[in-house]
Design a protein around this motif. Structure first.
Motif, PDB file in Angstrom:
ATOM      1  N   ASP A 169       7.534  -0.363   1.506  1.00  0.00           N
ATOM      2  CA  ASP A 169       6.710  -1.536   1.190  1.00  0.00           C
ATOM      3  C   ASP A 169       6.739  -1.778  -0.313  1.00  0.00           C
ATOM      4  OD1 ASP A 169       4.934  -3.569   0.991  1.00  0.00           O
ATOM      5  OD2 ASP A 169       3.238  -2.515   1.894  1.00  0.00           O
ATOM      6  N   LEU A 170       7.492  -2.805  -0.727  1.00  0.00           N
ATOM      7  CA  LEU A 170       7.591  -3.112  -2.158  1.00  0.00           C
ATOM      8  C   LEU A 170       6.250  -3.540  -2.745  1.00  0.00           C
ATOM      9  CD1 LEU A 170      11.039  -4.891  -2.542  1.00  0.00           C
ATOM     10  CD2 LEU A 170      10.411  -2.547  -3.062  1.00  0.00           C
ATOM     11  N   SER A 171       5.309  -3.954  -1.874  1.00  0.00           N
ATOM     12  CA  SER A 171       3.984  -4.330  -2.371  1.00  0.00           C
ATOM     13  C   SER A 171       3.287  -3.156  -3.049  1.00  0.00           C
ATOM     14  CB  SER A 171       3.107  -4.839  -1.218  1.00  0.00           C
ATOM     15  OG  SER A 171       3.688  -5.955  -0.612  1.00  0.00           O
ATOM     16  N   SER A 172       3.641  -1.915  -2.654  1.00  0.00           N
ATOM     17  CA  SER A 172       2.988  -0.737  -3.238  1.00  0.00           C
ATOM     18  C   SER A 172       3.283  -0.623  -4.730  1.00  0.00           C
ATOM     19  CB  SER A 172       3.465   0.536  -2.526  1.00  0.00           C
ATOM     20  OG  SER A 172       2.914   0.612  -1.246  1.00  0.00           O
ATOM     21  N   GLY A 173       4.560  -0.763  -5.085  1.00  0.00           N
ATOM     22  CA  GLY A 173       4.932  -0.697  -6.495  1.00  0.00           C
ATOM     23  C   GLY A 173       4.318  -1.847  -7.278  1.00  0.00           C
ATOM     24  N   TYR A 174       4.302  -3.024  -6.647  1.00  0.00           N
ATOM     25  CA  TYR A 174       3.718  -4.203  -7.285  1.00  0.00           C
ATOM     26  C   TYR A 174       2.213  -4.011  -7.497  1.00  0.00           C
ATOM     27  CZ  TYR A 174       2.180  -9.052  -7.898  1.00  0.00           C
ATOM     28  OH  TYR A 174       1.593 -10.193  -8.366  1.00  0.00           O
ATOM     29  N   ALA A 175       1.573  -3.313  -6.553  1.00  0.00           N
ATOM     30  CA  ALA A 175       0.136  -3.045  -6.685  1.00  0.00           C
ATOM     31  C   ALA A 175      -0.135  -2.175  -7.903  1.00  0.00           C
ATOM     32  CB  ALA A 175      -0.408  -2.373  -5.417  1.00  0.00           C
ATOM     33  N   VAL A 176       0.659  -1.131  -8.093  1.00  0.00           N
ATOM     34  CA  VAL A 176       0.478  -0.241  -9.243  1.00  0.00           C
ATOM     35  C   VAL A 176       0.684  -1.017 -10.537  1.00  0.00           C
ATOM     36  CG1 VAL A 176       1.340   1.820 -10.414  1.00  0.00           C
ATOM     37  CG2 VAL A 176       1.176   1.790  -7.921  1.00  0.00           C
TER      38      VAL A 176
END
Lengths: 216, 216
Positions: free
Chosen positions: B194-201
């Motif tokens: 889930d690329l959203s995880s890196g974007y969240a950080v």
């Protein structure tokens, strides 16, 4: 706004998955969602879910669970996904193109407003609706487009050179998809995306499954 | 082999970054590397590095640090990256093509031996040296090529259908790059990327930096 605490990186990384589930509950018209339901969906421990969600300032109610609308608002507030963040892509190759077509980013406030490439066959065209410009235009476009974030998908051999250009243009945040650890001045934020991490988790699961299997 | 303990997911996710640094030290001919040096390189706490590396069974020596050759061997053994794992890609679009060109995977034992797509313009061609086949050939190819792992990069609307096909072909491990949580029978391993995880950080770091900045 509720009191927002400091959260660990693993907690922050799990928030988007929670958000997707809680948004789905909102679309189904649910007012409350239990931590146990979220935990089951994501194969996590319920105590983990409750601890993670507490970092957004929302605490569940006994028997009812978490208030859905409030929680969506709190997670989006915590991640700053309620406001628009303009982003540019450096390198309109296959990975860059895939990211330009990634529909979940705009839902999380990220708008890819321009791409930059050295390929004259791509410059002047649009990819997934995103205009592709030549690198020498970077500085002017960054200023005009109020860019907050640059996504680095150039070949690794060009990573540092392009990162230097970005810093020179005043970019303060870089999402680095290359294999290179880029050097930037203090204060510039770099988030390195490493697909090897997910592959590592998968590899260990595969090894454990194989070791647990009866001998053939 | 040393005693290998159970490791947490965040620990496993950090191991590839350690491995890259320790392999670089090996190439420079170093016999030992200190946990502090690794920690500084990755902006982690030294205690975290030592705890993570302990899960591979290797303990550092006072004043010397960790033995480089042994540690490379131990991490690769822990991740099962010393043996070849044949993989296939489902969906030879931009993301699939980017992954086929990702040079770090073969270094970690993953060999992408075939891709599958429904686009007749791609079937029969090679992408980054990987042959592209039609989906009806899946079962026979999986059997012949001794495939352990399938990488799912089809459009999300086709994710479940293709996952069902993979399970039907006896695939036991799926690396899911789609936005869909696919349903599989018990025992089949799914790792969702889930690329959203890196974007969240990255988003949280951007918010904290902005909040810390003086008012303009």
């Amino acid at each position: 706004m509720k009191n927002i605490r400091v959260a660990s990186t693993p907690t922050i990384k799990r928030l988007p998955a929670y958000l997707h589930i809680i948004e789905a509950a909102a679309r189904e018209g649910k007012e409350y969602i239990s931590g146990t339901v979220i935990a089951e969906e994501l194969e996590l421990e319920p105590i983990q879910v409750r601890k993670d969600l507490a970092t957004t300032g929302i605490v569940g109610k006994p028997r009812l669970g978490f208030p859905v609308a409030e929680l969506v608002q709190a997670i989006n507030g915590f991640l700053d996904w309620n406001t628009v963040h303009n982003a540019i892509i450096l390198g309109a190759g296959h990975l860059g193109t895939a990211l330009m077509g990634y529909r979940i980013f705009p839902r999380h406030g990220m708008h890819i407003v321009a791409a930059f490439d050295s390929d004259t066959g791509k410059i002047g065209t649009k990819i997934n609706g995103v205009p592709v410009y030549a690198l020498p235009e970077l500085k002017e476009r960054v200023r005009k487009l109020q860019v907050e974030l640059a996504i680095l998908t150039v070949p690794s051999s060009h990573a540092q050179q392009v990162a230097d250009l970005l810093v020179d243009c005043g970019i303060q945040s870089i999402w680095n998809f290359t294999n290179i650890k880029i050097k930037v001045p203090p204060g510039v934020i770099v988030q390195k995306e490493d697909l090897s991490s997910g592959y590592a988790v998968l590899s260990v699961k595969m090894r454990l499954a194989r070791d647990a299997a009866p001998e053939e």
